[in-house]
Design a protein around this motif. Sequence first.
Motif, mmCIF file in Angstrom:
data_model
loop_
_atom_site.group_PDB
_atom_site.id
_atom_site.type_symbol
_atom_site.label_atom_id
_atom_site.label_comp_id
_atom_site.label_asym_id
_atom_site.label_seq_id
_atom_site.Cartn_x
_atom_site.Cartn_y
_atom_site.Cartn_z
ATOM 1 N N HIS A 1 35.123 40.960 44.858
ATOM 2 C CA HIS A 1 36.182 41.839 44.324
ATOM 3 C C HIS A 1 36.354 43.091 45.179
ATOM 4 C CE1 HIS A 1 35.767 39.365 40.681
ATOM 5 N NE2 HIS A 1 37.013 39.717 40.478
ATOM 6 N N TYR B 1 28.059 31.607 36.480
ATOM 7 C CA TYR B 1 28.954 32.671 36.005
ATOM 8 C C TYR B 1 28.704 32.962 34.524
ATOM 9 C CZ TYR B 1 33.318 35.267 35.179
ATOM 10 O OH TYR B 1 34.249 36.227 34.838
ATOM 11 N N ARG C 1 28.821 36.586 32.571
ATOM 12 C CA ARG C 1 30.214 36.863 32.185
ATOM 13 C C ARG C 1 30.314 37.827 31.003
ATOM 14 N NH1 ARG C 1 34.853 33.555 29.220
ATOM 15 N NH2 ARG C 1 36.673 34.460 30.242
HETATM 16 N N1 LIG Z 1 38.935 37.624 33.905
HETATM 17 C C1 LIG Z 1 37.665 37.011 34.253
HETATM 18 C C2 LIG Z 1 36.666 38.090 34.578
HETATM 19 C C3 LIG Z 1 36.883 38.491 35.955
HETATM 20 O O1 LIG Z 1 37.116 37.664 36.776
HETATM 21 C C4 LIG Z 1 36.763 39.871 36.323
HETATM 22 C C5 LIG Z 1 36.003 40.753 35.586
HETATM 23 C C6 LIG Z 1 35.842 42.051 36.002
HETATM 24 C C7 LIG Z 1 36.444 42.467 37.149
HETATM 25 C C8 LIG Z 1 37.224 41.584 37.889
HETATM 26 C C9 LIG Z 1 37.383 40.289 37.461
HETATM 27 N N2 LIG Z 1 38.159 39.433 38.215
HETATM 28 C C10 LIG Z 1 39.315 38.841 37.958
HETATM 29 O O2 LIG Z 1 39.899 38.727 36.915
HETATM 30 C C11 LIG Z 1 37.172 36.094 33.154
HETATM 31 O O3 LIG Z 1 37.888 35.884 32.197
HETATM 32 O O4 LIG Z 1 36.079 35.566 33.304
#
Ligand SMILES: N[C@@H](CC(=O)c1ccccc1NC=O)C(=O)O
Length: 282
Positions: A53, A111, A115
Amino acid sequence: MGVENNTRDIEETVVTDFTDRMSYGGYLDLDTLLSAQKPLSDHHDELLFIIQHQTTELWMKLMVHELIGAANYLRNDDLGQALKCMARLKHIQKTLTEQWAVLATLTPSEYAQFRDKLGNSSGFQSFQYRAIEFMLGNKNEKMIRVFDADPAAQEMLVAALNAPSIYDEFLRYLARKGYAVPASILERDVTKAWTFTDELMPVFIEIYNNHDEHWEAYETCEELVDLEENFQFWRFRHLRTVQRIIGMKMGTGGSSGAPFLQKALELTFFPELFAVRTEIGK
Ligand SMILES: N[C@@H](CC(=O)c1ccccc1NC=O)C(=O)O
Ligand code: HEM
């Protein structure tokens, strides 16, 4: 002299004393950069997740910079420089699309072990990503609220919402060069998402059918097509990575997850530049 004992000699002139000199780490502020990875779990793979990220955010920072540059150059009729920015943007996009392969090594089981630590955080809240979407013309006022708790990000995003997109700037440039871009387009409310405009088609049909006479406009149109295509490739890799890692689970950001991301594949930044293809040579 070649290398001996498979060891490269450090040359006499190489600088080693950095007490009073600027160093690599100092110039790049690596102390800050490399202390910004703060896993919330003890899980081995969380560092991958964070760095994937963060590197994306760094490249997106450059994308925002290049998109602002491209728009400014277009506004000043400096097409050559605008095209340079677009060329760089395309390479960044390719790097980011390729980078999904690194994250795809994260399995669903791995993950799932961290998560829950992410709470409601999600890429949906990336202000730089949203700014890029806005600069390319996918404006959506409703996205601004997501940043109520981050005034600096919100301010930047509001500026991007209110500014003409790169497509708006290109169409204004074409109008200044004498192309028959309708006034309604030049005066449109740039805070709204671009929608397909039939009255623009004659301009692009002329450019594509007689490209030798319109080389600069033609080349810029094709650069924009590349940018949109590359953007869709990134979205597609994101969707596929999400599908293989969380399947049909809802997103941490509160959306339906994969189905929500799938819908973005139907969006288009420059619809007339794709529609013109149907009309070529008729
Ligand atoms: N939305 C993702 C979580 C995730 O990927 C995420 C979490 C925190 C910071 C960035 C992320 N990246 C993209 O959504 C999920 O639902 O697992
Ligand atoms: C395990 C990896 C990932 C998963 C499971 C995942 C999942 C999701 C999901 C489900 C959404 C929809 C919003 C929500 O409800 O959360 C989303 C949005 C988003 N994610 Fe990811 N993501 C992953 C990695 C990444 C990475 C590495 C980035 C790079 C910055 C990223 C950037 C984004 C962006 C920008 C959005 C908003 C997209 C839009 O508005 O169309 N994601 N992600």
